[in-house]
Write an enzyme that holds these catalytic residues in place. Structure first.
Site, PDB file in Angstrom:
ATOM      1  CB  VAL A 216      -0.804   0.083   1.278  1.00  0.00           C
ATOM      2  CG1 VAL A 216      -1.985   1.700   1.159  1.00  0.00           C
ATOM      3  CG2 VAL A 216      -2.112  -0.755   1.253  1.00  0.00           C
ATOM      4  CB  CYS A 217       0.678   3.444  -1.862  1.00  0.00           C
ATOM      5  SG  CYS A 217       2.019   5.920  -2.163  1.00  0.00           S
ATOM      6  CB  VAL A 218       3.579   5.429   3.146  1.00  0.00           C
ATOM      7  CG1 VAL A 218       4.652   6.267   1.888  1.00  0.00           C
ATOM      8  CG2 VAL A 218       3.483   5.548   4.302  1.00  0.00           C
TER       9      VAL A 218
ATOM     10  CB  ALA B 116      -2.055   4.969   2.988  1.00  0.00           C
TER      11      ALA B 116
END
Lengths: 96, 130
Positions: B77-79, B82
């Protein structure tokens, strides 16, 4: 190059403007509506020289689109065929 | 061959997560390796731990977690995406505050470096968008 298009309109038009010989277009999701033959000319009315056009059959079935009502130059694949298109074409570009 | 997947759209609102899922299943059935699934932009909602769809519907988040368990697929998941959407993983929440552990089991959080790595390491990269 494989172009994966998921809707009609600009995404498909831009794709068609860009393709060249030996490219492949795959219509998925709402883009499969573009496979329907219409009385007025549409973006896929005529074959594109040297470009194979496919539509994803499960998305056509989900939308009640009968192959008999579609342009004859369009071919059909299931998800296994989708994978094969990805395997046999490089690079892959998504238009959405 | 190695295939990496990128999902840029939220589940349930768009078909992207379902199309990607069906594609991944077909690819695995054919013996291909799914190197990584990268969730970007609204695609990060695919990892929302608190997603509770009605019992007679497909559970997209749980489905992804199962993919990680059954096939060891790396779910990233792209930080930044997110954080903008209040999906904080523990290590991030400890720095910036907020609800910890918002990601469902099997997902991990990372930056765009892992997206680039997936593109480089894979034979094909396929993006599914809104």
């Amino acid at each position: 190059m494989l172009y994966i298009v998921n809707k009609k309109g600009d995404a498909l038009i831009n794709c068609i403007d860009t393709v060249s010989v030996d490219d492949v277009i795959l219509l998925i999701e709402d883009a499969v509506y573009a496979a329907l033959a219409t009385s007025l000319p549409s973006v896929l009315s005529k074959p594109i020289n040297g470009v194979a056009i496919y539509a994803l059959m499960p998305d056509m079935q989900a939308r009640g689109i009968d192959v008999a009502r579609c342009y004859k130059h369009i071919q059909y694949v299931d998800y296994a065929g989708f994978v094969d298109l990805v395997e046999h074409n490089n690079p892959v570009r998504s238009c959405y | 061959m190695k295939i990496s997947i990128q999902i840029n759209a939220s589940p349930y609102q768009y078909q992207a997560a379902d199309t990607a899922w069906n594609f991944i299943q077909a690819a695995i059935d054919k013996g291909h390796e799914i190197y990584r699934v990268f969730f970007y932009h609204d695609g990060v909602y695919n990892a929302h731990r608190d997603s509770r769809p009605p019992g007679d519907e497909r559970d997209i988040v749980k489905r992804w977690s199962g993919l990680q368990v059954e096939h060891g697929v790396d779910l990233v998941v792209c930080v930044s995406s997110a954080q903008r959407r209040s999906l904080l993983e523990q290590s991030v929440a400890s720095k910036v505050g907020g609800y910890e552990n918002a990601l469902a089991d099997g997902f991990r959080i990372a930056g765009l470096g892992l997206l680039m790595e997936a593109v480089i390491e894979s034979d094909r990269h396929v993006t599914f968008g809104a």
